[in-house]
Write a protein that holds these residues in place. Structure first.
Motif, PDB file in Angstrom:
ATOM      1  N   GLU A 103       1.262   3.665 -11.925  1.00 41.93           N
ATOM      2  CA  GLU A 103       0.382   2.487 -11.964  1.00 41.93           C
ATOM      3  C   GLU A 103      -0.196   2.191 -10.585  1.00 41.93           C
ATOM      4  OE1 GLU A 103       1.508  -0.860 -14.660  1.00 41.93           O
ATOM      5  OE2 GLU A 103       3.349   0.330 -14.899  1.00 41.93           O
ATOM      6  N   LEU A 104       0.508   2.621  -9.544  1.00 43.43           N
ATOM      7  CA  LEU A 104       0.006   2.458  -8.185  1.00 43.43           C
ATOM      8  C   LEU A 104      -1.340   3.162  -8.035  1.00 43.43           C
ATOM      9  CD1 LEU A 104       0.432   1.815  -5.070  1.00 43.43           C
ATOM     10  CD2 LEU A 104       1.499   4.062  -4.947  1.00 43.43           C
ATOM     11  N   TYR A 105      -1.478   4.334  -8.660  1.00 38.52           N
ATOM     12  CA  TYR A 105      -2.726   5.093  -8.548  1.00 38.52           C
ATOM     13  C   TYR A 105      -3.896   4.285  -9.093  1.00 38.52           C
ATOM     14  CZ  TYR A 105       0.881   8.791  -8.575  1.00 38.52           C
ATOM     15  OH  TYR A 105       1.998   9.550  -8.353  1.00 38.52           O
ATOM     16  N   PHE A 149      -5.660   5.472  -5.825  1.00 37.22           N
ATOM     17  CA  PHE A 149      -5.137   6.609  -5.084  1.00 37.22           C
ATOM     18  C   PHE A 149      -5.047   7.840  -5.966  1.00 37.22           C
ATOM     19  CE2 PHE A 149      -2.343   3.583  -2.372  1.00 37.22           C
ATOM     20  CZ  PHE A 149      -3.429   3.255  -1.587  1.00 37.22           C
ATOM     21  N   SER A 150      -5.106   8.987  -5.336  1.00 35.94           N
ATOM     22  CA  SER A 150      -4.843  10.242  -6.043  1.00 35.94           C
ATOM     23  C   SER A 150      -3.324  10.397  -6.186  1.00 35.94           C
ATOM     24  CB  SER A 150      -5.399  11.422  -5.243  1.00 35.94           C
ATOM     25  OG  SER A 150      -4.633  11.615  -4.061  1.00 35.94           O
ATOM     26  N   SER A 151      -2.922  11.308  -7.032  1.00 38.50           N
ATOM     27  CA  SER A 151      -1.489  11.555  -7.192  1.00 38.50           C
ATOM     28  C   SER A 151      -0.895  12.112  -5.900  1.00 38.50           C
ATOM     29  CB  SER A 151      -1.222  12.501  -8.361  1.00 38.50           C
ATOM     30  OG  SER A 151      -1.894  13.721  -8.169  1.00 38.50           O
ATOM     31  N   ASN A 152      -1.690  12.846  -5.119  1.00 39.54           N
ATOM     32  CA  ASN A 152      -1.206  13.366  -3.837  1.00 39.54           C
ATOM     33  C   ASN A 152      -0.885  12.237  -2.865  1.00 39.54           C
ATOM     34  OD1 ASN A 152      -1.429  15.999  -4.675  1.00 39.54           O
ATOM     35  ND2 ASN A 152      -3.420  16.330  -3.725  1.00 39.54           N
ATOM     36  N   ALA A 167       2.273  10.532  -3.991  1.00 43.43           N
ATOM     37  CA  ALA A 167       3.451  11.337  -3.649  1.00 43.43           C
ATOM     38  C   ALA A 167       3.812  11.185  -2.179  1.00 43.43           C
ATOM     39  CB  ALA A 167       3.202  12.799  -3.980  1.00 43.43           C
ATOM     40  N   LYS A 168       2.816  11.068  -1.316  1.00 37.90           N
ATOM     41  CA  LYS A 168       3.095  10.865   0.112  1.00 37.90           C
ATOM     42  C   LYS A 168       3.840   9.550   0.331  1.00 37.90           C
ATOM     43  CE  LYS A 168      -0.438  13.470   2.498  1.00 37.90           C
ATOM     44  NZ  LYS A 168      -1.361  13.385   3.615  1.00 37.90           N
ATOM     45  N   ILE A 169       3.453   8.518  -0.404  1.00 36.58           N
ATOM     46  CA  ILE A 169       4.107   7.207  -0.270  1.00 36.58           C
ATOM     47  C   ILE A 169       5.537   7.277  -0.782  1.00 36.58           C
ATOM     48  CG2 ILE A 169       4.070   4.827  -1.132  1.00 36.58           C
ATOM     49  CD1 ILE A 169       0.927   5.183  -1.135  1.00 36.58           C
ATOM     50  N   TRP A 170       5.755   7.879  -1.942  1.00 34.05           N
ATOM     51  CA  TRP A 170       7.102   7.923  -2.526  1.00 34.05           C
ATOM     52  C   TRP A 170       8.035   8.832  -1.745  1.00 34.05           C
ATOM     53  CZ3 TRP A 170       6.908   3.746  -4.795  1.00 34.05           C
ATOM     54  CH2 TRP A 170       5.886   3.379  -5.665  1.00 34.05           C
ATOM     55  N   ASN A 171       7.471   9.815  -1.009  1.00 33.95           N
ATOM     56  CA  ASN A 171       8.309  10.795  -0.308  1.00 33.95           C
ATOM     57  C   ASN A 171       8.256  10.696   1.213  1.00 33.95           C
ATOM     58  OD1 ASN A 171       9.103  12.069  -2.774  1.00 33.95           O
ATOM     59  ND2 ASN A 171       7.075  12.992  -2.849  1.00 33.95           N
ATOM     60  N   ASP A 172       7.615   9.653   1.738  1.00 36.37           N
ATOM     61  CA  ASP A 172       7.452   9.514   3.191  1.00 36.37           C
ATOM     62  C   ASP A 172       6.880  10.788   3.817  1.00 36.37           C
ATOM     63  OD1 ASP A 172       8.282   6.890   3.406  1.00 36.37           O
ATOM     64  OD2 ASP A 172      10.368   7.403   3.815  1.00 36.37           O
ATOM     65  N   PHE A 188       4.242  12.021   5.799  1.00 36.43           N
ATOM     66  CA  PHE A 188       3.178  11.634   6.716  1.00 36.43           C
ATOM     67  C   PHE A 188       2.486  12.869   7.242  1.00 36.43           C
ATOM     68  CE2 PHE A 188       5.865   7.959   6.504  1.00 36.43           C
ATOM     69  CZ  PHE A 188       4.967   6.907   6.547  1.00 36.43           C
ATOM     70  N   PRO A 189       1.234  12.776   7.666  1.00 36.80           N
ATOM     71  CA  PRO A 189       0.469  11.571   7.927  1.00 36.80           C
ATOM     72  C   PRO A 189      -0.158  10.988   6.658  1.00 36.80           C
ATOM     73  CG  PRO A 189      -0.833  13.467   8.549  1.00 36.80           C
ATOM     74  CD  PRO A 189       0.518  13.985   8.102  1.00 36.80           C
ATOM     75  N   VAL A 190      -0.389   9.687   6.724  1.00 37.57           N
ATOM     76  CA  VAL A 190      -1.077   8.937   5.680  1.00 37.57           C
ATOM     77  C   VAL A 190      -2.202   8.181   6.374  1.00 37.57           C
ATOM     78  CG1 VAL A 190      -0.860   7.084   3.990  1.00 37.57           C
ATOM     79  CG2 VAL A 190       1.004   8.700   4.279  1.00 37.57           C
ATOM     80  N   LEU A 191      -3.361   8.147   5.769  1.00 39.78           N
ATOM     81  CA  LEU A 191      -4.496   7.441   6.364  1.00 39.78           C
ATOM     82  C   LEU A 191      -4.208   5.947   6.494  1.00 39.78           C
ATOM     83  CD1 LEU A 191      -7.467   9.077   4.415  1.00 39.78           C
ATOM     84  CD2 LEU A 191      -6.786   9.514   6.780  1.00 39.78           C
ATOM     85  N   SER A 192      -4.704   5.353   7.564  1.00 37.64           N
ATOM     86  CA  SER A 192      -4.529   3.906   7.739  1.00 37.64           C
ATOM     87  C   SER A 192      -5.244   3.141   6.621  1.00 37.64           C
ATOM     88  CB  SER A 192      -5.025   3.458   9.109  1.00 37.64           C
ATOM     89  OG  SER A 192      -6.379   3.788   9.288  1.00 37.64           O
ATOM     90  N   ASP A 193      -6.303   3.716   6.059  1.00 38.42           N
ATOM     91  CA  ASP A 193      -6.990   3.085   4.926  1.00 38.42           C
ATOM     92  C   ASP A 193      -6.058   2.941   3.730  1.00 38.42           C
ATOM     93  OD1 ASP A 193      -9.246   3.078   6.480  1.00 38.42           O
ATOM     94  OD2 ASP A 193     -10.304   4.630   5.352  1.00 38.42           O
ATOM     95  N   THR A 194      -5.162   3.897   3.549  1.00 40.64           N
ATOM     96  CA  THR A 194      -4.193   3.839   2.455  1.00 40.64           C
ATOM     97  C   THR A 194      -3.263   2.648   2.637  1.00 40.64           C
ATOM     98  OG1 THR A 194      -4.274   6.237   2.181  1.00 40.64           O
ATOM     99  CG2 THR A 194      -2.317   5.114   1.331  1.00 40.64           C
ATOM    100  N   ILE A 195      -2.781   2.475   3.842  1.00 43.32           N
ATOM    101  CA  ILE A 195      -1.882   1.358   4.146  1.00 43.32           C
ATOM    102  C   ILE A 195      -2.619   0.036   3.966  1.00 43.32           C
ATOM    103  CG2 ILE A 195      -0.474   0.283   5.960  1.00 43.32           C
ATOM    104  CD1 ILE A 195      -0.250   3.249   7.106  1.00 43.32           C
ATOM    105  N   GLU A 196      -3.847  -0.020   4.458  1.00 41.58           N
ATOM    106  CA  GLU A 196      -4.659  -1.234   4.316  1.00 41.58           C
ATOM    107  C   GLU A 196      -4.903  -1.569   2.839  1.00 41.58           C
ATOM    108  OE1 GLU A 196      -9.001  -3.049   5.609  1.00 41.58           O
ATOM    109  OE2 GLU A 196      -8.408  -1.081   6.347  1.00 41.58           O
ATOM    110  N   THR A 197      -5.168  -0.554   2.036  1.00 43.42           N
ATOM    111  CA  THR A 197      -5.410  -0.780   0.602  1.00 43.42           C
ATOM    112  C   THR A 197      -4.181  -1.359  -0.077  1.00 43.42           C
ATOM    113  OG1 THR A 197      -7.056   0.980   0.508  1.00 43.42           O
ATOM    114  CG2 THR A 197      -6.034   0.343  -1.582  1.00 43.42           C
ATOM    115  N   ILE A 198      -3.001  -0.833   0.231  1.00 39.81           N
ATOM    116  CA  ILE A 198      -1.765  -1.362  -0.346  1.00 39.81           C
ATOM    117  C   ILE A 198      -1.610  -2.836   0.025  1.00 39.81           C
ATOM    118  CG2 ILE A 198       0.753  -1.255  -0.255  1.00 39.81           C
ATOM    119  CD1 ILE A 198       0.455   1.806   0.119  1.00 39.81           C
ATOM    120  N   CYS A 199      -1.825  -3.161   1.300  1.00 38.07           N
ATOM    121  CA  CYS A 199      -1.708  -4.555   1.753  1.00 38.07           C
ATOM    122  C   CYS A 199      -2.701  -5.458   1.016  1.00 38.07           C
ATOM    123  CB  CYS A 199      -1.942  -4.642   3.259  1.00 38.07           C
ATOM    124  SG  CYS A 199      -0.659  -3.903   4.273  1.00 38.07           S
ATOM    125  N   ARG A 200      -3.940  -5.012   0.894  1.00 43.07           N
ATOM    126  CA  ARG A 200      -4.987  -5.824   0.263  1.00 43.07           C
ATOM    127  C   ARG A 200      -4.754  -5.999  -1.238  1.00 43.07           C
ATOM    128  NH1 ARG A 200      -9.002  -3.640  -2.033  1.00 43.07           N
ATOM    129  NH2 ARG A 200      -9.023  -1.775  -0.724  1.00 43.07           N
TER     130      ARG A 200
END
Length: 99
Positions: A27-29, A34-37, A40-45, A47-59
């Protein structure tokens, strides 16, 4: 070492408003686009992950960055996990000239 553990703990406690059931990771996707890739980066730590990804989660979820990411110092005897080979810097791909 950075980890998404605070977010994973928060997400694990969330319920789907329509069904009342625990939210699925997938449901996060849809929530964040987000793509499944990326998921997967979020669930498995992984990195690297784009700062836009982090910003999107916060928003999208109305979270502060400290509710999404945490920095942990490695202990004296801990070895950092190696980065995935596909995440090498471009300079590593440039052959060096012999002198």
């Amino acid at each position: 070492m950075l980890t998404f553990e605070p977010f994973r703990i928060w997400y694990d406690r969330q319920r789907n408003p329509e069904t009342g059931k625990k939210k699925k990771k997938t449901e996060l996707y849809g929530d964040c686009g987000f793509s499944s890739n990326t998921g997967a980066k979020i669930w498995n730590d992984d990195f690297p992950v784009l700062s836009d990804t982090i910003e999107t989660i916060c928003r999208v979820y109305g979270l502060r960055i400290d509710q999404v990411l945490e920095y942990r110092r490695l202990g004296k005897n801990e070895i950092p996990e190696p980065h995935h080979p596909k995440h090498r810097s471009h300079s590593e791909d440039i052959p060096r000239r012999s002198q």
